[in-house]
Design a protein around this motif. Structure first.
Motif, PDB file in Angstrom:
ATOM      1  N   GLY A 168       0.821  -1.216   0.000  1.00 39.91           N
ATOM      2  CA  GLY A 168       0.000   0.000   0.000  1.00 39.91           C
ATOM      3  C   GLY A 168       0.847   1.254   0.000  1.00 39.91           C
ATOM      4  N   VAL A 169       1.902   1.264   0.814  1.00 40.66           N
ATOM      5  CA  VAL A 169       2.803   2.422   0.861  1.00 40.66           C
ATOM      6  C   VAL A 169       3.495   2.599  -0.487  1.00 40.66           C
ATOM      7  CG1 VAL A 169       4.941   3.294   1.902  1.00 40.66           C
ATOM      8  CG2 VAL A 169       3.145   2.348   3.362  1.00 40.66           C
ATOM      9  N   ALA A 170       3.942   1.508  -1.088  1.00 41.11           N
ATOM     10  CA  ALA A 170       4.609   1.589  -2.402  1.00 41.11           C
ATOM     11  C   ALA A 170       3.643   2.117  -3.454  1.00 41.11           C
ATOM     12  CB  ALA A 170       5.135   0.206  -2.810  1.00 41.11           C
ATOM     13  N   HIS A 171       2.394   1.662  -3.417  1.00 37.35           N
ATOM     14  CA  HIS A 171       1.403   2.130  -4.382  1.00 37.35           C
ATOM     15  C   HIS A 171       1.178   3.636  -4.219  1.00 37.35           C
ATOM     16  CE1 HIS A 171      -2.119   2.043  -6.961  1.00 37.35           C
ATOM     17  NE2 HIS A 171      -2.793   2.692  -6.010  1.00 37.35           N
ATOM     18  N   GLU A 172       1.004   4.076  -2.963  1.00 34.82           N
ATOM     19  CA  GLU A 172       0.793   5.500  -2.715  1.00 34.82           C
ATOM     20  C   GLU A 172       2.034   6.306  -3.119  1.00 34.82           C
ATOM     21  OE1 GLU A 172      -2.020   7.041  -1.865  1.00 34.82           O
ATOM     22  OE2 GLU A 172      -2.962   5.054  -1.952  1.00 34.82           O
ATOM     23  N   PHE A 173       3.205   5.801  -2.879  1.00 35.70           N
ATOM     24  CA  PHE A 173       4.443   6.473  -3.251  1.00 35.70           C
ATOM     25  C   PHE A 173       4.520   6.594  -4.758  1.00 35.70           C
ATOM     26  CE2 PHE A 173       9.081   6.594  -4.009  1.00 35.70           C
ATOM     27  CZ  PHE A 173       9.375   7.750  -3.288  1.00 35.70           C
ATOM     28  N   ASN A 174       4.171   5.533  -5.471  1.00 28.11           N
ATOM     29  CA  ASN A 174       4.167   5.582  -6.956  1.00 28.11           C
ATOM     30  C   ASN A 174       3.168   6.606  -7.452  1.00 28.11           C
ATOM     31  OD1 ASN A 174       6.180   3.749  -7.507  1.00 28.11           O
ATOM     32  ND2 ASN A 174       4.789   1.992  -7.523  1.00 28.11           N
ATOM     33  N   ASN A 175       1.985   6.688  -6.818  1.00 32.31           N
ATOM     34  CA  ASN A 175       0.980   7.684  -7.214  1.00 32.31           C
ATOM     35  C   ASN A 175       1.533   9.107  -7.022  1.00 32.31           C
ATOM     36  OD1 ASN A 175      -0.908   5.795  -7.925  1.00 32.31           O
ATOM     37  ND2 ASN A 175      -2.048   5.914  -6.000  1.00 32.31           N
ATOM     38  N   LEU A 176       2.225   9.334  -5.893  1.00 35.55           N
ATOM     39  CA  LEU A 176       2.825  10.647  -5.658  1.00 35.55           C
ATOM     40  C   LEU A 176       3.889  10.966  -6.717  1.00 35.55           C
ATOM     41  CD1 LEU A 176       3.248  10.784  -1.778  1.00 35.55           C
ATOM     42  CD2 LEU A 176       1.880  12.318  -3.191  1.00 35.55           C
ATOM     43  N   LEU A 177       4.695   9.960  -7.053  1.00 40.43           N
ATOM     44  CA  LEU A 177       5.734  10.180  -8.058  1.00 40.43           C
ATOM     45  C   LEU A 177       5.106  10.510  -9.426  1.00 40.43           C
ATOM     46  CD1 LEU A 177       8.406   7.433  -7.262  1.00 40.43           C
ATOM     47  CD2 LEU A 177       8.582   9.886  -6.883  1.00 40.43           C
ATOM     48  N   GLN A 178       4.001   9.881  -9.757  1.00 43.13           N
ATOM     49  CA  GLN A 178       3.331  10.157 -11.026  1.00 43.13           C
ATOM     50  C   GLN A 178       2.749  11.585 -11.023  1.00 43.13           C
ATOM     51  OE1 GLN A 178       0.487   7.078 -11.710  1.00 43.13           O
ATOM     52  NE2 GLN A 178       2.053   5.594 -12.373  1.00 43.13           N
TER      53      GLN A 178
END
Length: 181
Positions: A168-178
């Motif tokens: 979940g943290v990785a997914h949210e981090f990827n969303n922030l990076l996008q």
């Protein structure tokens, strides 16, 4: 006789009686019924404690009329010690008063058999107490295995939760990076 013991396993029985002839008689009676008994003998409390400190028996046959430390006292000592409290103790005695029987059970005896002993009754009682002991030992093993399995499941559940949280943290981090990118 017992579903919980291996074919090659012997039942260890300790006969405690000051009288040599009584010990021989008990040994003969037990051996006539089953060949899967390993029988040890003791004449007093001190010898009994020495023997069981080296190998805990499956069952103790105890005459209460012993020199020095009476058998009732020995039974009480055994039941007070965590290492020995689960050993079934069958009191064999000529003391036939109700008070004596009650005292035997109060000090922790599993059974009380009056002398002169009946061979069939004695063997039936010994077999019954050995079955109960083996069943209790089997239940302890199962409970221990269940506790280990429960601990492993809790650990696996914790690892799974950490994995889910990490994903979940990785997914949210990827969303922030996008969004940033």
């Amino acid at each position: 006789m017992n579903n919980f013991k291996h074919k090659s396993e012997l039942f260890n029985i300790l006969i405690v009686d000051k009288d040599d002839e009584s010990r021989k008689l008990f040994k003969k009676i037990l051996n006539s019924a089953h060949s899967d008994y390993h029988i040890s003998e003791a004449v007093d409390s001190e010898e009994t404690l020495d023997i069981i400190s080296k190998k805990i028996p499956d069952l103790i046959i105890l005459d209460v009329m012993m020199p020095g430390n009476e058998g009732f006292d020995l039974c009480l000592r055994l039941k007070a010690d965590r290492r020995y409290q689960n050993i079934p103790v069958l009191i064999i005695t000529a003391l036939d008063k109700l008070e004596d029987k009650i005292r035997g059970f109060k000090v922790g005896a599993s059974d009380y058999i009056l002398k002169p002993i009946n061979e069939l009754e004695t063997n039936a009682r010994v077999e019954a107490h050995l079955r109960i002991k083996r069943f209790q030992d089997h239940q302890k093993e199962l409970n221990s295995e269940l506790r280990r399995t429960h601990s492993a499941l809790i650990q696996a559940s914790k690892l799974s939760a950490v994995g889910t949280l990490s994903a979940g943290v990785a997914h949210e981090f990827n969303n922030l990076l996008q969004i940033i990118g």
